[in-house]
Design an enzyme around this catalytic site. Structure first.
Site, PDB file in Angstrom:
ATOM      1  N   GLU A 229      -2.425  -1.675  -3.500  1.00 15.10           N
ATOM      2  CA  GLU A 229      -3.622  -0.951  -3.081  1.00 15.10           C
ATOM      3  C   GLU A 229      -3.256   0.482  -2.736  1.00 15.10           C
ATOM      4  O   GLU A 229      -2.121   0.779  -2.355  1.00 15.10           O
ATOM      5  CB  GLU A 229      -4.279  -1.647  -1.879  1.00 15.10           C
ATOM      6  CG  GLU A 229      -3.391  -1.680  -0.652  1.00 15.10           C
ATOM      7  CD  GLU A 229      -4.003  -2.398   0.543  1.00 15.10           C
ATOM      8  OE1 GLU A 229      -4.784  -3.343   0.347  1.00 15.10           O
ATOM      9  OE2 GLU A 229      -3.673  -2.014   1.677  1.00 15.10           O
TER      10      GLU A 229
ATOM     11  N   HIS B  33      -8.709  -5.771   6.605  1.00 14.92           N
ATOM     12  CA  HIS B  33      -8.566  -4.807   7.689  1.00 14.92           C
ATOM     13  C   HIS B  33      -8.935  -5.423   9.027  1.00 14.92           C
ATOM     14  O   HIS B  33     -10.068  -5.841   9.236  1.00 14.92           O
ATOM     15  CB  HIS B  33      -9.378  -3.523   7.484  1.00 14.92           C
ATOM     16  CG  HIS B  33      -8.557  -2.312   7.843  1.00 14.92           C
ATOM     17  ND1 HIS B  33      -8.281  -1.961   9.137  1.00 14.92           N
ATOM     18  CD2 HIS B  33      -7.886  -1.436   7.068  1.00 14.92           C
ATOM     19  CE1 HIS B  33      -7.507  -0.900   9.134  1.00 14.92           C
ATOM     20  NE2 HIS B  33      -7.224  -0.562   7.901  1.00 14.92           N
TER      21      HIS B  33
ATOM     22  N   HIS C  25       0.873  -1.189   0.000  1.00 20.87           N
ATOM     23  CA  HIS C  25       0.000   0.000   0.000  1.00 20.87           C
ATOM     24  C   HIS C  25       0.905   1.234   0.000  1.00 20.87           C
ATOM     25  O   HIS C  25       1.177   1.824   1.048  1.00 20.87           O
ATOM     26  CB  HIS C  25      -0.880  -0.043   1.256  1.00 20.87           C
ATOM     27  CG  HIS C  25      -1.996   0.957   1.256  1.00 20.87           C
ATOM     28  ND1 HIS C  25      -3.265   0.658   1.695  1.00 20.87           N
ATOM     29  CD2 HIS C  25      -2.034   2.259   0.882  1.00 20.87           C
ATOM     30  CE1 HIS C  25      -4.039   1.734   1.599  1.00 20.87           C
ATOM     31  NE2 HIS C  25      -3.314   2.720   1.108  1.00 20.87           N
TER      32      HIS C  25
HETATM   33  N1  PXP Z   1      -6.944  -3.617   2.960  1.00 20.08           N
HETATM   34  C1  PXP Z   1      -6.692  -2.307   2.867  1.00 20.08           C
HETATM   35  C2  PXP Z   1      -7.338  -1.534   1.775  1.00 20.08           C
HETATM   36  C3  PXP Z   1      -5.833  -1.670   3.764  1.00 20.08           C
HETATM   37  O1  PXP Z   1      -5.589  -0.359   3.656  1.00 20.08           O
HETATM   38  C4  PXP Z   1      -5.209  -2.437   4.763  1.00 20.08           C
HETATM   39  C5  PXP Z   1      -4.251  -1.785   5.711  1.00 20.08           C
HETATM   40  O2  PXP Z   1      -3.208  -1.203   4.995  1.00 20.08           O
HETATM   41  C6  PXP Z   1      -5.498  -3.806   4.820  1.00 20.08           C
HETATM   42  C7  PXP Z   1      -6.373  -4.372   3.903  1.00 20.08           C
HETATM   43  C8  PXP Z   1      -4.870  -4.702   5.834  1.00 20.08           C
HETATM   44  O3  PXP Z   1      -5.307  -4.346   7.114  1.00 20.08           O
HETATM   45  P1  PXP Z   1      -4.549  -4.865   8.388  1.00 20.08           P
HETATM   46  O4  PXP Z   1      -3.180  -4.282   8.360  1.00 20.08           O
HETATM   47  O5  PXP Z   1      -5.384  -4.396   9.534  1.00 20.08           O
HETATM   48  O6  PXP Z   1      -4.505  -6.370   8.285  1.00 20.08           O
END
Ligand code: PXP
Length: 238
Positions: A71, A191, A44
């Protein structure tokens, strides 16, 4: 249907950036995650490069053997990077510049035209596209109108409520996943998924194609090691 585990390696980059050197080695960690069983790598990149850097993203592409998912907020520099690197999947996320982490899905009603145009540019390069959305059946149906291939359901509200009432926590997500299936959109999720809440999510949403997990997985790796941790997460998805 099998659910793929994509490991978000941003947190490894955050640790590296804390000292300015190359420890831990982000590229090696990504290759090792794959070797340990991860079926994808997620990054990301943010414009301030406080986690993964644009140069990391470029360097990762030729090294990875599994699915590469980039992402982020589709600002110009992000889209240029995506078009240059051509990952398997790009997930568009409406994260504010100064947000600690993504904290909401797209308001597709408001941004439909922008999203449709952006997705068309990515699809012209044969990149699969996914839109980060809240568990809202109407928003999921609107995602289909943009031409996206998938939605990624924002699971923070699920994770927050899971510890109190898991049936209530999952209800909107089941409805959103059913709405996605009805309009032939694939379903990803991410997330705050972790070793406690992942198996139930997977069980309730059999159409789930992919989860991307960073924060909890890398934190668990401090205790269990990266290889054992990835095996534990894969077990939750079986
Ligand atoms: N999906 C997206 C769009 C995110 O921004 C994130 C965090 O960067 C995640 C998934 C993964 O989340 P986590 O780090 O809480 O597992």
């Amino acid at each position: 249907m099998a659910t793929r585990l994509s490991v978000n390696i941003n947190k490894i980059a955050t640790l590296r950036n804390a000292r300015g050197g190359n420890l831990p080695n982000v590229l090696q960690a990504a290759v090792d995650c794959e070797h340990f069983g991860a079926q994808g790598i997620t990054v990301h990149p943010r414009p301030d490069e406080r986690h993964i850097r644009y140069a990391d993203v470029r360097a990762l592409k030729p090294l990875l053997l599994t699915e590469f998912n980039i992402e982020g907020n589709p600002v110009d520099s992000f889209i240029s990077l995506a078009l240059e690197v051509c990952p398997h999947q790009v997930t568009l996320v409406p994260d504010a510049h100064n947000a600690i982490t993504s904290n909401t899905g797209w308001n597709i009603k408001k941004h439909e035209r922008f999203l449709r145009d952006t997705i068309a540019v990515l699809k012209a390069k044969n990149i699969r596209t996914s839109l980060f959305v809240d568990a809202n059946a109407d928003m999921v149906r609107r995602a289909a109108d943009t031409g996206a291939d998938r939605v990624e359901l924002y699971t923070e509200p699920y994770a927050a409520q899971y510890i109190f009432h898991r049936e209530k926590a999952i209800a909107d997500f089941i409805r959103a996943a059913q709405a996605a299936q009805a309009v032939q959109l694939g379903v990803n999720a991410g997330h705050d998924l972790n070793l406690d809440n992942l198996a139930y999510f997977r069980r309730c949403i059999p159409s789930l194609l992919e989860v991307s997990i960073g924060h909890a997985l890398i934190s668990d790796a401090l205790y269990f090691g990266l290889e054992s941790t990835i095996h534990l997460y894969l077990k939750q998805l079986r």
